[in-house]
Every structure is written in C-alpha cells, then in structure tokens.
Motif scaffolding. Structure first.
Motif, short mmCIF file in Angstrom:
data_model
loop_
_atom_site.label_atom_id
_atom_site.label_comp_id
_atom_site.label_asym_id
_atom_site.label_seq_id
_atom_site.Cartn_x
_atom_site.Cartn_y
_atom_site.Cartn_z
N ASP A 130 2.61 -2.10 5.46
CA ASP A 130 2.86 -1.37 4.22
C ASP A 130 2.17 0.00 4.29
OD1 ASP A 130 3.67 -0.61 1.74
OD2 ASP A 130 2.98 -2.41 0.71
N GLU A 131 2.92 1.02 4.53
CA GLU A 131 2.42 2.39 4.67
C GLU A 131 1.19 2.45 5.59
OE1 GLU A 131 2.40 4.71 1.18
OE2 GLU A 131 4.02 3.58 0.23
N GLN A 136 -1.00 -2.13 1.86
CA GLN A 136 -0.98 -0.70 1.51
C GLN A 136 -2.40 -0.18 1.24
OE1 GLN A 136 1.83 0.13 -1.61
NE2 GLN A 136 1.50 2.33 -1.52
N SER A 145 7.03 -2.36 -1.32
CA SER A 145 5.96 -3.35 -1.11
C SER A 145 6.42 -4.73 -1.57
CB SER A 145 4.71 -2.96 -1.89
OG SER A 145 4.24 -1.70 -1.47
MG LIG Z 1 4.07 0.15 -2.02
#
Ligand SMILES: [Mg+2]
Ligand SMILES: Nc1ncnc2c1ncn2[C@@H]1O[C@H](COP(=O)(O)OP(=O)(O)OP(=O)(O)O)[C@@H](O)[C@H]1O
Lengths: 249, 261
Positions: A164-165, A87, A43
C-alpha cells in the motif's frame, strides 16, 4: 492465469458506498498496480484481498477459493502466505525494528533464532536499514518506518504481496531501490504482487498491469502501454495530473 | 402518540440493542480467550510482562488505599466498641469486612483505574495505528497475542494484590485501634482468631480473580472496538474505567449474595 479475482464486489462504510460492482483480476506471477484518486478505495481493495475486509456482496477469490468460504483457521493459514505492507507502516511499537521484521518468521515458521537473525538482517539490508535493528519504531522517521513495514511484509517470502503506497514520502533514491526490490522479489519468488501507488514513474517501471479505480469500479485495465494510450478522458486527466477534465475536484 | 414519545421509544430501543450488542461482544471475547487458555496456548513471556506491569506496578497504590481504609474502619469501629465495652470484637470485625468486601473491592477499583485504562489506551491506539490489522495480516490472533496474556496475568495478580491489601488493612487497623482507641494488640489478634474465618478470606480471593478478569475483558473490548483517532482512544479509555467499576460493584453485590449466604 488469475491469482486472485475481485468479482462484482460492493462495499459500504455506513451510508458511503466505496466499491460498487467492482471487478478486478490479479494475474499470477505479475505486478498489478492499482491507481486512483485519494479515497477511491485502493487500500480497501488490498484489505479485501487478504480477508481483512469482507464485501457486502460479490466475491473475493484467491487461488480459486472464495475467501468467504474459508474457516477462521484456514483464513489464518492463508494470511500467513500473504504479505501486507501498510500505507502507514503499522509497526508494533512495543517491539524493536528487528523484532517487528522477525515476528512473521518467529510465529509462523520453525526457523531457528540464528536463521531468523540472518534473514532479518538481510531483509533490512535490502531496504537500507541494517543498522536500525535495535531501534524502536518511535525513534524512526516516517520513511524509515515505511521501509521496515515493507521488510516485515516480504521477510517470509509470501506468494502474494500487497503493497500500500510503498514509496510515498520516500526520497528518490530509496524509491528507486524499493521499486527495484519489488520487481526483484517478484521475480525471485516467482510470486504475485499488487501495488497501490501514486508514483507514476515507479509504476511505469515495475507494472505488468495497471488498473485504475474510479467511483467504486475499475474503469481501465491493461498493460502500461495500453493504459497510457487509454481513450478514457478520466484516465488521461489522472495520468497527466491536470485539473481540467471530467474528474470533479 | 406524539413524535416526541416515538423518538424516545426509538432511543430506548437503540440503547437496549446497543447494550445487548456490547454484552454479546464481551461474551464472545471471553469465550475466545477462554478457548486459548483451555488449549494452553498462553504466551508466557508476555504474560509475565503484563503481570509485572499491570500487577506488581499496582502494588503501591493498592497498599496505600487499603492501609488507609483499613485503619480508618478499624479506628471508627474501635471507638464505638470501646464505649460499648465490646473491644474484643474489633479485630474480628475489621478482618471480616476486609477479607470479604473491602480488600477485593478496593483493590479492584484502584486497579481498574490504573490497569483498565492502560489496557484500553494501549489496544485502542493499536487499532487506530492499524497494528491490530497488521497482526491479523500476519495470521496472528490479537486475542491470543494481546488479550490472553493480560487476562491470565490479572487473574493471577489480582488475588495476590488482594492478599497484600487484606494484610496491610488488618495490620494498619490493629495499629490504629491500639494507638488511638487503646485496644491492646493481644485483644485485637485474639478477636481475629475468634471471629475471623479462613473461608471469608479465600472467597474474597475468588472475587478478586473475577474482578481481575472483568477489568481486562472490559479494557480489551473497549480498546479493540475503538473507532476514530486519538479522541476515540480517549473515549474507549474513559469507558473502560467507568464500565469496569460499575461491573465490579454489580458483580460484587451478586457474588456476596451467593458466597456469603
Ligand atoms: Mg490508501
Ligand atoms: N474503517 C473505515 N470506516 C469508515 N470509512 C472508511 C474506513 N476505511 C475507509 N473508509 C472510507 O472508504 C473510502 C476509501 O478508503 P481507502 O482507504 O480505501 O482509500 P484509498 O484509495 O486507499 O485512499 P488514499 O489514496 O488516500 O490512501 C474513503 O472514503 C474512506 O473514507
């Protein structure tokens, strides 16, 4: 050709060194997937790429410009062309879902309200949430929040999108839909994407390049095939999800 | 020198650096906000919303505290004045203390507790849920989007609240002076006319505007510098209220010396 490059970056949080002499190329008009252990600094790398973090040493270069040389005003302009899907979604909880997604258009473009409504609706539709326009973020599930964050990141067709994810914690169907969407948007907009993900199946489907971050640096980089065949035991252990190997638990 | 002494000096040094850093941060926030205001880049919708939430919704509590305080100050002054035979100064005295000191101070302290805490908590939780970073990632300035509307709202609303506070304190004071100390309404109003001054009144309002700005700037700064989850938000919020109240007292002291000398 490189769209962006992180060059010899070292970054600490207090005494903790997160990135050490880390170098990563982000190829233009491609999807680069970033993998690595939890807490490795993935991140953080995304935040470097849109200037939310500045390196202690080293450079972050985007489109041949060192971000450190940008004036505040130019950095703001630059960020308007970079989408960031957080995220943990990071939706504005005082705004409805629709207003969240509309915000980048409302603030940074001259589009009319009618156009904005249309684009917002279409974008939410692409993540399966066209019925949630009027809802508040507090009324949504974690996975729904994430999809709204995804929609907000891509609604203004940015030339670089940082995910992010994007699929962590989502059901298999919506994971498939989002993976497809990332690929489709990349193609349609002829843009560049960096995706942090733990979801190896999705990565193998969408990635043009894969980079693995370990102990502050990129230890493997290549196409999906190259990375899969990596001779590095750390990479192999990571890909197999095995507890035996060189990675300390 | 003993190790203990050295450590003490180090602690003091670190404390002093911390204070300077904080003051610098607060000053930066003020300057950046002022720049947005000066270039008229104020978001009106948010400003009105904040004026309602931070200002209008503080009315009841401001009225309550001011009425009660105005009444009791007036009552005690009236009791003494009657026994000295100078009932004709009570109205003036109440007006004087209220418009110069009590009105602005009391309203500001009460609003610091309510609005200051609300601001710090809201911005603090936006930090820990990454909403501030999300704003920045969209190329939007948290100062323009969040700080400036609150700042403008309070600079306008704090004097308005203070006007109301002044009025209810004086009216309540007159009422109690009449009912409990037997001072006729005519004497009370006559006294206001004789001893009260319009300049006291508007100087009090200047103070109020400054206090309003202080409350918002401290609340926003605390909120935006929040670190570490829910506990961090709690710390920011408490800090915002305590610090705003301290600064209100200090600023009031200095402004009174300047304005009323
Ligand atoms: Mg992360
Ligand atoms: N704001 C911060 N303050 C202090 N430390 C931080 C901060 N942000 C990140 N870190 C630290 O930096 C390291 C890398 O964090 P980062 O969030 O980049 O990891 P990640 O690879 O994204 O992990 P995950 O897969 O769990 O999301 C972590 O050890 C974390 O503790």
């Amino acid at each position: 050709m490189n769209f962006a490059r992180i060059e010899g970056v070292t970054l600490r949080f207090g005494d903790k060194i997160v990135l050490q002499d880390c170098t990563l190329d982000v190829k233009a008009r491609a999807i680069t997937c970033l993998i690595g252990l939890s807490g490795a600094g993935k991140s953080t790398i995304l935040r470097l790429l849109n200037g939310l973090r500045t390196p202690d040493s080293g450079r972050v270069i985007v489109k041949s410009t060192d971000l450190a040389t940008l004036k505040q005003r130019d950095l703001v302009k630059f960020r308007q062309k970079v989408g960031f899907s957080f995220q943990f979604a990071a939706l504005f909880d005082s705004l409805t879902v629709g207003e969240n997604v509309a915000l980048p258009l409302r603030e940074n473009t001259k589009m009319s309200d009618a156009e904005i409504t249309k684009v917002v609706h279409a974008t939410l539709e692409s993540v399966g949430l066209e019925n949630a326009v009027e809802q508040m973020p507090s009324e949504l599930s974690g996975g729904m929040l994430k999809r709204v964050g995804f929609a907000r990141a891509v609604v203004n067709n940015p030339e670089l999108v940082l995910y992010d994810e994007p699929t962590t914690g989502l059901d298999p169907i919506i994971t498939h839909v989002l993976t497809d969407t990332i690929k489709r948007l990349r193609r349609q907009l002829n843009g560049t994407a960096v995706v942090v993900s733990h979801d190896l199946d999705s990565i193998f489907v969408m990635a043009d390049y894969v980079a693995m971050l370990f102990e502050g640096a990129i230890i493997e980089y290549g196409t999906v095939e190259e990375v899969r065949r990596s001779a590095n035991p750390i990479v192999q252990q990571f890909l197999q999800g095995s507890e035996v190997g060189p990675i300390p638990l | 020198m003993g190790a203990h002494a050295i450590k003490t000096i180090e602690d003091v040094g670190r404390g002093a650096t911390g204070v300077l850093e904080y003051a610098g941060g607060l000053a930066m926030l003020s300057v950046e906000s002022a720049a947005f205001i000066a270039s008229l880049r104020v978001r009106l919708k948010e400003t009105f919303e904040q004026a309602y939430f931070l200002g209008i919704q503080s009315t009841v509590i401001v009225l309550l505290t001011s009425t009660l305080t105005g009444m009791i100050v007036s009552f005690e002054a009236a009791q003494n004045a009657v026994s000295y035979g100078i009932s004709n100064v009570v109205g003036g005295a109440v007006t004087f203390t209220t418009s110069r000191e009590l009105g602005p101070m009391l309203s500001a302290v009460v609003v610091a507790g309510r609005a200051g805490a609300a601001i710090a908590a809201e911005l603090g939780s936006m930090v820990v849920t990454e909403q501030i970073e999300a704003l920045e990632s969209l190329g939007l300035s948290p100062i323009r989007m969040l700080v400036v509307p609150r700042l403008v709202a309070m600079i306008v609303m704090m004097p308005v609240l203070t006007i109301l506070a002044d009025i209810v304190a004086i009216v309540g004071g007159g009422y109690l002076a009449h009912t409990l100390a037997g001072i006729p309404y005519d004497t009370f109003t006559e006294s206001i006319r004789n001893y009260g001054s319009f300049s006291d009144f508007w100087k009090g309002l200047i103070k109020a505007a400054v206090f309003g700005a202080l409350i918002v700037l401290v609340g926003c700064y605390q909120g935006l510098s929040t670190r570490g989850g829910a506990a961090g938000v709690g710390r920011s919020t408490t800090g915002a209220v305590v610090l705003a109240i301290i600064l209100i007292f200090v600023t009031n002291f200095m402004m009174s010396l300047i304005l009323f000398r």
